[in-house]
Design a protein around this motif. Sequence first.
Motif, short mmCIF file in Angstrom:
data_model
loop_
_atom_site.label_atom_id
_atom_site.label_comp_id
_atom_site.label_asym_id
_atom_site.label_seq_id
_atom_site.Cartn_x
_atom_site.Cartn_y
_atom_site.Cartn_z
N TYR A 5 -7.73 -5.37 -0.33
CA TYR A 5 -8.41 -6.67 -0.28
C TYR A 5 -7.74 -7.57 0.74
O TYR A 5 -8.39 -8.27 1.52
N LEU A 6 -6.40 -7.56 0.73
CA LEU A 6 -5.67 -8.43 1.64
C LEU A 6 -5.86 -8.00 3.10
O LEU A 6 -6.01 -8.84 3.99
N GLU A 7 -5.89 -6.69 3.34
CA GLU A 7 -6.09 -6.23 4.72
C GLU A 7 -7.43 -6.71 5.26
O GLU A 7 -7.56 -7.05 6.44
N LEU A 11 -8.28 -10.59 -7.77
CA LEU A 11 -9.33 -9.57 -7.65
C LEU A 11 -8.78 -8.18 -7.97
O LEU A 11 -9.42 -7.37 -8.65
N ALA A 12 -7.56 -7.92 -7.47
CA ALA A 12 -6.94 -6.61 -7.70
C ALA A 12 -6.64 -6.39 -9.18
O ALA A 12 -6.70 -5.26 -9.67
N LEU A 13 -6.32 -7.48 -9.90
CA LEU A 13 -6.03 -7.36 -11.33
C LEU A 13 -7.30 -7.01 -12.11
O LEU A 13 -7.25 -6.35 -13.14
N VAL A 14 -8.44 -7.45 -11.58
CA VAL A 14 -9.72 -7.20 -12.26
C VAL A 14 -10.37 -5.91 -11.76
O VAL A 14 -10.87 -5.10 -12.53
N ARG A 46 0.82 -1.22 0.00
CA ARG A 46 0.00 0.00 0.00
C ARG A 46 0.84 1.26 0.00
O ARG A 46 0.47 2.26 -0.58
N TYR A 47 1.98 1.21 0.67
CA TYR A 47 2.78 2.43 0.82
C TYR A 47 3.88 2.56 -0.23
O TYR A 47 4.92 3.15 0.03
N LEU A 48 3.64 2.02 -1.41
CA LEU A 48 4.61 2.16 -2.50
C LEU A 48 4.81 3.63 -2.88
O LEU A 48 5.81 4.00 -3.48
N ASP A 49 3.84 4.46 -2.49
CA ASP A 49 3.90 5.87 -2.83
C ASP A 49 4.67 6.71 -1.80
O ASP A 49 4.77 7.92 -1.94
N GLU A 94 -1.53 1.09 -8.76
CA GLU A 94 -2.96 1.02 -8.46
C GLU A 94 -3.40 -0.41 -8.17
O GLU A 94 -4.24 -0.65 -7.29
N VAL A 95 -2.86 -1.38 -8.91
CA VAL A 95 -3.19 -2.79 -8.68
C VAL A 95 -2.69 -3.20 -7.30
O VAL A 95 -3.40 -3.86 -6.53
N MET A 96 -1.48 -2.78 -6.95
CA MET A 96 -0.92 -3.11 -5.63
C MET A 96 -1.72 -2.45 -4.51
O MET A 96 -1.92 -3.02 -3.45
N TRP A 97 -2.20 -1.24 -4.78
CA TRP A 97 -2.99 -0.52 -3.79
C TRP A 97 -4.31 -1.26 -3.53
O TRP A 97 -4.70 -1.47 -2.38
N ALA A 98 -4.98 -1.68 -4.62
CA ALA A 98 -6.24 -2.43 -4.47
C ALA A 98 -5.96 -3.77 -3.78
O ALA A 98 -6.69 -4.18 -2.88
N PHE A 99 -4.88 -4.43 -4.18
CA PHE A 99 -4.50 -5.70 -3.56
C PHE A 99 -4.31 -5.54 -2.05
O PHE A 99 -4.79 -6.36 -1.26
#
Lengths: 10, 215
Positions: free
Chosen positions: B127-129, B107-110, B47-50, B119-124
Motif C-alpha cells: 500500500y505504501l509503495e 488498511l494493512a491491519l484490515v 517487505r523484505y522481512l523474509d 503478512e500485515v507488514m507485507w500488505a503495508f
Amino acid sequence: PQNNDKKDEL
Amino acid sequence: MNIFRLAGDMTHLMSVLVLLLKIHTIKSCAGISLKTQELYALVFATRYLDIFTDFISVYNTIMKLIFLGSSFSIVWYMRRHKLVRRSYDKEQDTFRHFFLVLPCLLLALVMNEKFTFKEVMWAFSLYLEAVAILPQLVLLQRTKNIDNLTGQYVFLLGAYRAFYIFNWIYRYFTEPHYVHWITWISGLVQTLLYADFFYYYFNSWKNNVKLHLPA
C-alpha cells in the motif's frame, strides 16, 4: 489453494 | 521468471541506481524528495522481512539486498552527506510522511492475507509503495523545471510499474492459482499515479522541449 509464490516478486 | 518481470526488475533497479549515481557523482540531490526516498526505504524494510527466513533464489536475495542498500544509502546521502544535504529543497518538500503511513498501516491491519506481523507488514509495504511517489510528484510540480536525471528517474519507475502489470497478466494466464488481489490493486493504483506525469513527459519528449509541468 493458498499461494506461496507471491513473495518471489520484488 | 518471465521477460516482463525481468524487464520490470531491471528498470526498477536502474531507477534506484541512476539516482544514487547522480547523487554520488554530482553531490547534489536537487529536485529529489527526501520524503519519497524515506518512504521507499520503509517499503523495502517492511517487505523484505523474509529475507533471512525464506530462501527463494540467489537472484531474489541479491536484488533485495541491493534495493535495501541503495535506498538506505540515498537517504543517508540526503540527510548526512555535508555537500548533498545542502542541495536538498527542504522548504519545497513539505509532504508529511504521516498522512501516507498511517492510512496504509490501518488498511494493512484490515486488508491482509493473514493476520500475522509479517503478512500485515507485507500488505503495508504494498500500500505504501503505491503512494510513496506522491511527495516526489508534488515536488516536481512545485519546482517546475526538472533536470533530465530526475525525469529519467520517474520515467524508469513508471516503466517498472508497467512491466509488472504485464508480468501479472502473463502469470495469471500461465500459472495456476496465481491470484493476488492486494498486489494487483495497489500496483494498479501506483501505476495510475504515474499516468499524469507520463503524459507531460512524452509530450516534452515528442516536442523536444524541456519538461515543464503545469501548476
